[in-house]
Design a protein around this motif. Structure first.
Motif, PDB file in Angstrom:
ATOM      1  N   GLU A  77       0.779  -1.212  -0.014  1.00 56.07           N
ATOM      2  CA  GLU A  77      -0.040  -0.072   0.058  1.00 56.07           C
ATOM      3  C   GLU A  77       0.759   1.444  -0.120  1.00 56.07           C
ATOM      4  O   GLU A  77       0.440   2.397  -0.226  1.00 56.07           O
ATOM      5  N   ARG A  78       2.115   1.150   0.133  1.00 53.82           N
ATOM      6  CA  ARG A  78       3.111   2.117   0.109  1.00 53.82           C
ATOM      7  C   ARG A  78       3.015   2.985  -1.228  1.00 53.82           C
ATOM      8  O   ARG A  78       3.091   2.382  -2.090  1.00 53.82           O
ATOM      9  N   VAL A  79       2.768   4.362  -1.013  1.00 53.71           N
ATOM     10  CA  VAL A  79       3.042   5.205  -2.453  1.00 53.71           C
ATOM     11  C   VAL A  79       4.257   5.511  -2.737  1.00 53.71           C
ATOM     12  O   VAL A  79       5.345   5.518  -1.736  1.00 53.71           O
ATOM     13  N   ASP A  93       3.646   9.610  -6.560  1.00 51.46           N
ATOM     14  CA  ASP A  93       2.519  10.474  -6.307  1.00 51.46           C
ATOM     15  C   ASP A  93       2.202  11.618  -7.572  1.00 51.46           C
ATOM     16  O   ASP A  93       1.506  12.420  -7.326  1.00 51.46           O
ATOM     17  N   ALA A 110      -2.542   8.180  -6.946  1.00 49.55           N
ATOM     18  CA  ALA A 110      -0.813   7.890  -6.749  1.00 49.55           C
ATOM     19  C   ALA A 110      -0.693   6.347  -6.696  1.00 49.55           C
ATOM     20  O   ALA A 110      -1.696   5.373  -6.680  1.00 49.55           O
ATOM     21  N   THR A 144       0.939   2.829  -5.877  1.00 48.90           N
ATOM     22  CA  THR A 144       1.257   2.044  -4.771  1.00 48.90           C
ATOM     23  C   THR A 144       2.339   1.061  -5.187  1.00 48.90           C
ATOM     24  O   THR A 144       2.425   0.654  -6.444  1.00 48.90           O
TER      25      THR A 144
END
Length: 170
Positions: A129-131, A134, A139, A141
């Motif tokens: 789930e980390r972007v 962006d 954005a 992930t």
């Protein structure tokens, strides 16, 4: 290890298998053959898909690219800046990716594959789930980036396999 990680490792392993099937046993001349003057060669396709994987995985992992850190750029000796991945390449650029052996192509791909798998083994479900970018809406992930790289690489590996099949029928 999360099931999602196992699936990604399997998917990247399938790319590796297709890359080897596409290049193994071919001469540098066969690898650089283009079906017409605007087509991509096996050499360019495999180099490009591997460069994209290397670039995107290094960015996601916060590490250096295998291409530069392990000297692959010097071994390939291509007429591009070290950061080139093939995006935006002209027909002339594609033609300049030649004189490369199957062993060199497979070796670079294997090194990137190994680095990819090592990084994937460090991930937990929450990491996906980390972007990582962006500049897009929405954005991007890490999970989306990994699937995107896998999809792009599989398409190019399939194209390389197609070119090999066409060459073998000549």
């Amino acid at each position: 290890m999360p099931v999602s990680t196992d699936l990604l490792i399997d998917g990247f392993g399938r790319i590796r298998e297709v890359v080897h099937e596409a290049v193994d046993g071919l001469s540098p001349e066969d690898l650089a053959t283009r079906l017409d003057q605007g087509a991509n060669s096996i050499t360019w396709l495999v180099w490009h898909l591997t460069r994209v994987q290397d670039d995107h995985m290094a960015d996601a992992a916060g590490s250096q690219q295998v291409w530069t850190s392990d000297g692959w750029s010097d071994r390939f000796d291509l007429p591009f800046k070290p950061g080139a991945t093939g995006y935006g390449h002209s027909s002339r650029d594609v033609a300049s990716v030649s004189g490369v052996s199957a062993e060199l192509l497979a070796g670079y791909h294997d090194a990137v594959h190994d680095r990819t798998v090592a990084h994937l083994r460090t991930l937990g479900d929450a990491d996906f789930e980390r972007v990582v970018d962006d500049s897009w809406t929405p954005a991007v992930t890490l999970g989306v980036r990994l699937v995107s790289v896998m999809a792009d690489d599989l398409q190019h590996a399939g194209q390389a396999a197609f070119v090999r099949g066409a060459l073998e029928r000549r």
